[in-house]
Design a protein around this motif. Structure first.
Motif, PDB file in Angstrom:
ATOM      1  N   GLU A 250     -36.896 109.604  44.614  1.00  0.00           N
ATOM      2  CA  GLU A 250     -37.324 109.558  46.005  1.00  0.00           C
ATOM      3  C   GLU A 250     -38.646 108.817  46.141  1.00  0.00           C
ATOM      4  O   GLU A 250     -38.866 108.082  47.114  1.00  0.00           O
ATOM      5  N   LEU A 251     -39.529 108.981  45.159  1.00  0.00           N
ATOM      6  CA  LEU A 251     -40.817 108.288  45.186  1.00  0.00           C
ATOM      7  C   LEU A 251     -40.602 106.775  45.118  1.00  0.00           C
ATOM      8  O   LEU A 251     -41.267 106.017  45.823  1.00  0.00           O
ATOM      9  N   ARG A 252     -39.690 106.352  44.259  1.00  0.00           N
ATOM     10  CA  ARG A 252     -39.401 104.916  44.166  1.00  0.00           C
ATOM     11  C   ARG A 252     -38.781 104.400  45.463  1.00  0.00           C
ATOM     12  O   ARG A 252     -39.119 103.303  45.930  1.00  0.00           O
ATOM     13  N   ARG A 253     -37.874 105.185  46.042  1.00  0.00           N
ATOM     14  CA  ARG A 253     -37.275 104.757  47.304  1.00  0.00           C
ATOM     15  C   ARG A 253     -38.325 104.597  48.389  1.00  0.00           C
ATOM     16  O   ARG A 253     -38.287 103.650  49.175  1.00  0.00           O
ATOM     17  N   ARG A 254     -39.305 105.497  48.410  1.00  0.00           N
ATOM     18  CA  ARG A 254     -40.376 105.399  49.399  1.00  0.00           C
ATOM     19  C   ARG A 254     -41.219 104.140  49.156  1.00  0.00           C
ATOM     20  O   ARG A 254     -41.653 103.474  50.100  1.00  0.00           O
ATOM     21  N   GLY A 255     -41.420 103.786  47.875  1.00  0.00           N
ATOM     22  CA  GLY A 255     -42.160 102.568  47.572  1.00  0.00           C
ATOM     23  C   GLY A 255     -41.451 101.316  48.057  1.00  0.00           C
ATOM     24  O   GLY A 255     -42.084 100.386  48.573  1.00  0.00           O
ATOM     25  N   GLU A 256     -40.128 101.280  47.926  1.00  0.00           N
ATOM     26  CA  GLU A 256     -39.374 100.135  48.427  1.00  0.00           C
ATOM     27  C   GLU A 256     -39.455 100.049  49.945  1.00  0.00           C
ATOM     28  O   GLU A 256     -39.449  98.955  50.511  1.00  0.00           O
ATOM     29  N   GLN A 257     -39.573 101.197  50.602  1.00  0.00           N
ATOM     30  CA  GLN A 257     -39.758 101.181  52.052  1.00  0.00           C
ATOM     31  C   GLN A 257     -41.114 100.579  52.423  1.00  0.00           C
ATOM     32  O   GLN A 257     -41.222  99.782  53.367  1.00  0.00           O
ATOM     33  N   PHE A 258     -42.165 100.972  51.708  1.00  0.00           N
ATOM     34  CA  PHE A 258     -43.481 100.381  51.960  1.00  0.00           C
ATOM     35  C   PHE A 258     -43.455  98.874  51.716  1.00  0.00           C
ATOM     36  O   PHE A 258     -44.079  98.096  52.462  1.00  0.00           O
ATOM     37  N   LEU A 259     -42.757  98.446  50.675  1.00  0.00           N
ATOM     38  CA  LEU A 259     -42.689  97.028  50.361  1.00  0.00           C
ATOM     39  C   LEU A 259     -41.923  96.275  51.442  1.00  0.00           C
ATOM     40  O   LEU A 259     -42.334  95.180  51.868  1.00  0.00           O
TER      41      LEU A 259
END
Length: 437
Positions: free
Chosen positions: A45-54
């Motif tokens: 989930e943390l990685r998915r949130r990072g892709e959203q920020f990107l």
């Protein structure tokens, strides 16, 4: 604990960690990292949130090279590795990437990969890893909207697939690479001269082809990094190269880049030539500085600043003269061909100048629409006479054709002098377009 409750925990953990990060900035990162370190099931989930920020950064106008430049400046190597991983994962969602994106992602991966001290994905203890991730996410979340220079990934692209770069650009790239690598100044001069000649002719040929075939070309834009130290001199050099290639450059000093606006063949020429001239100038500065220190001088910073300023100013006037001469020669050649072919010939030399003028007007209009609030800036602080002299000499050594043999160092291109010195060092005024931060 129910299955539904367990499934929701990772999402809530990441939400709490991100909320702490956003609410209190760096002070909240420790809190968020502690939450994440105790929740291994939250990693996906943390990685998915990072892709959203990107993705949000892309939608705000940023490109991979722009973000990497800020990470390199404000954070550290592990953050760059994490950025490369996030960007590569996010890019895999798209069947096709916009122009320049694939190359930027490849450069980012190469810079942060094994050859740059990394070894695959970034690894650390859980708290350190979570801290690094949140520091990167905070930078991404705080990126403001900037002027877009192209479509974001996922936008339908109505362009034919590109099978490599044009043969002319391959020749130019090879010539400039040889000019940078050679240890013989005369060879470097000849190679750079030939490259500049090919660039000018390539630009003219593309302009005439677009006009003849009614191709409907419109100006585009790209960003080029302007890194510290001595970023003012580097921005002026880029402005000179852009102007000589019928482009416009606008410097954003806060984020360390200039946006160059122009037609695609000219943008490619600016990127190639600016990089090469910067490499050649830095090498020449290092040699001159070593000679100065051997003579007992220690004012390194002022010498370098003055050297690069002079180098940029002098190259600006010489590149402008080279472009003018190349255009004149092309006009004469086309006029001769037009006369030999008779009245049924294409527009030839009589049509070249109007075509170039129309393209320049289109570039100016696009620039003004992208940057309606640019301001002029006065450049001062060039105080080292030896640095200035050596910089002018280095610019003269970076030979470009069509300068008419002028090596006086006097210029009427975008600069003024307040009479403080015969070489124009005191009160030098280069009014470049700069976007307010």
């Amino acid at each position: 604990m129910s299955e539904k409750h367990a499934t929701g925990d990772p999402v809530r953990t990441v939400e709490r960690a991100v909320a702490a990060m956003l609410a209190t900035g760096p002070d909240g990162i420790d809190t968020g990292a502690s939450l994440l370190a105790a929740a291994p099931d939250a990693d996906a989930e943390l990685r998915r949130r990072g892709e959203q920020f990107l993705r949000l950064a892309w939608e705000r106008g940023w490109q991979p090279a722009d973000v990497a430049r800020l990470v390199r400046r404000d954070l550290h190597g592990p953050h760059l590795r994490l950025l490369a991983e996030l960007a590569a994962g996010e890019a895999r969602r798209y069947e096709r990437l916009p122009p320049r994106w694939a190359a930027q992602l490849a450069d980012l991966d190469q810079e942060s990969g094994p050859g740059a001290g990394g070894a695959g994905p970034y690894r650390a203890d859980r708290f350190s890893y979570a801290t690094t991730v949140l520091e990167l996410y905070l930078l991404l979340a705080r990126l403001p909207a900037i002027e877009p220079v192209g479509p974001v990934p996922g936008t339908p692209l109505h362009l034919p697939p590109a099978d490599g770069e044009p043969r002319m650009l391959t020749r130019i790239r090879a010539l400039l690479a040889k000019a940078e690598a050679t240890g013989f100044p005369q060879e470097a001069e000849a190679l750079t001269a030939k490259a500049q000649e090919l660039m000018a002719r390539h630009s003219i040929d593309e302009a005439l082809l677009a006009d003849r075939t009614h191709r409907g070309d419109v100006p585009g834009a790209c960003r080029i990094g302007v890194d510290a130290p001595y970023e003012t001199a580097k921005a002026i050099l880029l402005d000179a190269v852009a102007s000589a290639n019928r482009c416009r450059a606008v410097w954003n000093s806060a984020y360390g880049f200039s946006t160059v606006v122009g037609f695609e063949p000219d943008l490619e020429a600016v990127e190639l030539l600016h990089t090469s001239l910067l490499v050649q100038g830095t090498s020449a500065m290092t040699r001159a500085e070593a000679a100065q220190r051997a003579g007992g001088r220690k004012r390194t910073k002022t010498f370098r600043q003055s050297f690069l300023m002079a180098y940029a100013y002098r190259l600006g006037e010489r590149l402008a003269a080279a472009t003018e001469q190349a255009t004149g020669e092309a006009t004469e050649q086309l006029t001769e061909g037009e006369g030999a072919a008779g009245d049924g010939a294409a527009r030839g030399g009589s049509g070249l100048l109007p075509v170039l003028a129309a393209r320049e007007a289109a570039v100016t209009d696009r620039t003004d629409r992208m940057f309606p609030e640019t301001v002029a800036t006065r450049v001062r602080g060039v105080t080292d006479a030896e640095g200035w002299t050596h910089g002018v000499s280095a610019a003269d050594a970076a030979h470009v054709p069509g300068n008419g043999g002028d090596k006086s160092g006097k210029s009427d291109r975008g600069g003024k002098s307040d009479g403080g010195g015969k070489d124009g060092r005191s009160g030098a005024d280069r009014r470049g377009r700069i976007r307010p931060a």
